[in-house]
Design a protein around this motif. Structure first.
Motif, mmCIF file in Angstrom:
data_model
loop_
_atom_site.group_PDB
_atom_site.id
_atom_site.type_symbol
_atom_site.label_atom_id
_atom_site.label_comp_id
_atom_site.label_asym_id
_atom_site.label_seq_id
_atom_site.Cartn_x
_atom_site.Cartn_y
_atom_site.Cartn_z
ATOM 1 N N GLY A 44 0.823 -1.223 0.069
ATOM 2 C CA GLY A 44 -0.105 0.007 -0.043
ATOM 3 C C GLY A 44 1.043 1.263 0.143
ATOM 4 O O GLY A 44 1.975 1.457 -0.301
ATOM 5 N N ILE A 45 -0.014 2.431 0.230
ATOM 6 C CA ILE A 45 0.788 3.726 0.276
ATOM 7 C C ILE A 45 0.802 4.304 1.742
ATOM 8 O O ILE A 45 -0.091 4.018 2.572
ATOM 9 N N HIS A 46 2.040 4.624 2.090
ATOM 10 C CA HIS A 46 2.223 4.998 3.605
ATOM 11 C C HIS A 46 2.472 6.482 3.732
ATOM 12 O O HIS A 46 3.161 6.940 3.046
ATOM 13 N N GLY A 47 1.570 7.056 4.911
ATOM 14 C CA GLY A 47 1.658 8.491 4.880
ATOM 15 C C GLY A 47 0.478 9.238 4.424
ATOM 16 O O GLY A 47 -0.133 8.731 3.440
ATOM 17 N N THR A 48 0.323 10.678 4.651
ATOM 18 C CA THR A 48 -0.743 11.252 3.990
ATOM 19 C C THR A 48 -0.079 12.740 3.658
ATOM 20 O O THR A 48 -0.461 12.935 2.535
ATOM 21 N N HIS A 49 0.431 13.453 4.371
ATOM 22 C CA HIS A 49 1.034 14.603 3.748
ATOM 23 C C HIS A 49 2.347 14.250 2.957
ATOM 24 O O HIS A 49 2.364 14.722 1.905
ATOM 25 N N VAL A 50 3.080 13.552 3.522
ATOM 26 C CA VAL A 50 4.126 12.763 2.620
ATOM 27 C C VAL A 50 3.917 11.305 2.525
ATOM 28 O O VAL A 50 3.825 10.583 3.403
ATOM 29 N N ALA A 51 3.423 10.880 1.275
ATOM 30 C CA ALA A 51 3.059 9.750 0.947
ATOM 31 C C ALA A 51 4.092 8.769 0.365
ATOM 32 O O ALA A 51 4.711 9.518 -0.720
ATOM 33 N N VAL A 52 4.293 7.553 0.490
ATOM 34 C CA VAL A 52 5.036 6.633 -0.270
ATOM 35 C C VAL A 52 4.284 5.454 -0.610
ATOM 36 O O VAL A 52 3.909 4.837 0.332
ATOM 37 N N ASP A 53 4.740 5.179 -1.908
ATOM 38 C CA ASP A 53 4.029 4.064 -2.524
ATOM 39 C C ASP A 53 4.745 2.852 -2.398
ATOM 40 O O ASP A 53 5.932 2.708 -2.951
ATOM 41 N N TYR A 54 4.858 2.109 -1.174
ATOM 42 C CA TYR A 54 5.477 0.933 -1.096
ATOM 43 C C TYR A 54 5.626 0.115 -2.081
ATOM 44 O O TYR A 54 6.543 -0.808 -2.294
ATOM 45 N N ASP A 55 4.706 -0.062 -2.927
ATOM 46 C CA ASP A 55 4.663 -1.116 -4.121
ATOM 47 C C ASP A 55 5.508 -0.767 -5.116
ATOM 48 O O ASP A 55 5.811 -1.571 -5.913
ATOM 49 N N LEU A 56 5.844 0.674 -5.173
ATOM 50 C CA LEU A 56 6.706 1.263 -6.237
ATOM 51 C C LEU A 56 8.300 1.386 -5.832
ATOM 52 O O LEU A 56 8.890 1.282 -6.548
ATOM 53 N N CYS A 57 8.385 1.872 -4.416
ATOM 54 C CA CYS A 57 9.701 1.989 -3.978
ATOM 55 C C CYS A 57 10.500 0.890 -4.436
ATOM 56 O O CYS A 57 10.498 -0.369 -3.866
ATOM 57 N N ILE A 58 11.893 1.060 -4.728
ATOM 58 C CA ILE A 58 12.885 0.191 -5.062
ATOM 59 C C ILE A 58 14.054 0.260 -4.069
ATOM 60 O O ILE A 58 15.278 0.006 -4.243
ATOM 61 N N ALA A 59 13.770 1.217 -3.071
ATOM 62 C CA ALA A 59 14.796 1.513 -1.931
ATOM 63 C C ALA A 59 16.153 2.215 -2.452
ATOM 64 O O ALA A 59 17.292 2.032 -2.071
ATOM 65 N N ASP A 60 15.783 2.921 -3.292
ATOM 66 C CA ASP A 60 17.078 4.071 -3.743
ATOM 67 C C ASP A 60 17.552 4.864 -2.760
ATOM 68 O O ASP A 60 18.802 4.960 -2.677
ATOM 69 N N GLY A 61 16.770 5.265 -1.842
ATOM 70 C CA GLY A 61 17.546 5.765 -0.756
ATOM 71 C C GLY A 61 17.847 7.285 -0.910
ATOM 72 O O GLY A 61 17.994 7.995 0.344
ATOM 73 N N THR A 62 17.711 7.925 -1.791
ATOM 74 C CA THR A 62 17.921 9.485 -2.179
ATOM 75 C C THR A 62 17.231 10.177 -1.361
ATOM 76 O O THR A 62 17.648 11.284 -0.853
ATOM 77 N N CYS A 63 15.911 10.020 -1.333
ATOM 78 C CA CYS A 63 14.894 10.793 -0.642
ATOM 79 C C CYS A 63 15.294 10.799 0.903
ATOM 80 O O CYS A 63 15.274 11.981 1.466
ATOM 81 N N LEU A 64 15.555 9.785 1.450
ATOM 82 C CA LEU A 64 15.889 9.659 2.871
ATOM 83 C C LEU A 64 17.195 10.239 3.134
ATOM 84 O O LEU A 64 17.573 11.323 4.115
ATOM 85 N N GLU A 65 18.544 10.346 2.159
ATOM 86 C CA GLU A 65 19.595 11.044 2.528
ATOM 87 C C GLU A 65 19.443 12.494 2.063
ATOM 88 O O GLU A 65 20.080 12.998 3.072
ATOM 89 N N ASP A 66 18.571 12.959 1.298
ATOM 90 C CA ASP A 66 18.712 14.325 0.822
ATOM 91 C C ASP A 66 17.530 15.172 1.854
ATOM 92 O O ASP A 66 17.465 16.369 1.878
ATOM 93 N N CYS A 67 16.439 14.472 2.322
ATOM 94 C CA CYS A 67 15.497 15.324 2.993
ATOM 95 C C CYS A 67 16.172 16.260 4.056
ATOM 96 O O CYS A 67 16.829 15.614 4.865
ATOM 97 N N PRO A 68 16.237 17.552 4.038
ATOM 98 C CA PRO A 68 16.745 18.505 4.951
ATOM 99 C C PRO A 68 16.164 18.332 6.331
ATOM 100 O O PRO A 68 16.883 18.903 7.088
ATOM 101 N N VAL A 69 15.214 17.892 6.698
ATOM 102 C CA VAL A 69 14.753 17.655 7.965
ATOM 103 C C VAL A 69 14.266 16.274 8.461
ATOM 104 O O VAL A 69 13.860 15.865 9.606
ATOM 105 N N ASP A 70 14.870 15.219 7.722
ATOM 106 C CA ASP A 70 15.002 13.861 8.226
ATOM 107 C C ASP A 70 13.619 13.233 8.371
ATOM 108 O O ASP A 70 13.033 12.612 9.689
#
Ligand code: SF4
Ligand code: F3S
Length: 115
Positions: A44-70
């Motif tokens: 499914g999709i996780h989160g509401t204001h910031v939403a991640v489609d778990y069924d699309l995510c390939i664990a690239d990780g750039t989002c996590l590394e680059d988010c300025p507020v973690d």
């Protein structure tokens, strides 16, 4: 890509079912999960204001590394067909709507509702 209107097209998954889709051994998931879910293949999709489609995510990780507020934390998703871990928008209430994560994700798995 993730459906930006997921909150009208999908139904909220509650309780243990939501926790199971987040790889969590507890009664409730940390963030809202939007179904359908059928672990371990469909999460499914996780989160509401910031939403991640778990069924699309390939664990690239750039989002996590680059988010300025973690905002993101890793969650293990063994036996999911795309990747064995995903980013959970655990601290989505901290999001400053910079849209960086949306821009960097190679599979367009993230939607941020900045309106
Ligand atoms: Fe982090 Fe910016 Fe994405 Fe919000 S929009 S989760 S602040 S990278
Ligand atoms: Fe997943 Fe895209 Fe982030 S593939 S880890 S949501 S950059």
């Amino acid at each position: 890509p993730i459906d930006p209107n997921f909150d009208t097209h999908r139904e909220r998954v509650e309780g243990e079912e939501a926790a199971a889709a987040s790889g969590e051994d507890q009664d409730e998931a940390a963030v809202t999960v939007w179904g359908p879910v059928d672990p371990p293949e469909k999460l499914g999709i996780h989160g509401t204001h910031v939403a991640v489609d778990y069924d699309l995510c390939i664990a690239d990780g750039t989002c996590l590394e680059d988010c300025p507020v973690d905002v993101f934390t890793w969650v293990d998703t063994p036996d999911h067909p795309e990747s064995d871990r995903k980013v959970e928008p655990t601290f989505e209430d901290q999001c400053i709507d910079c849209m960086l994560c949306v821009d960097v994700c190679p599979v367009d798995a993230i939607d941020v509702d900045a309106s």
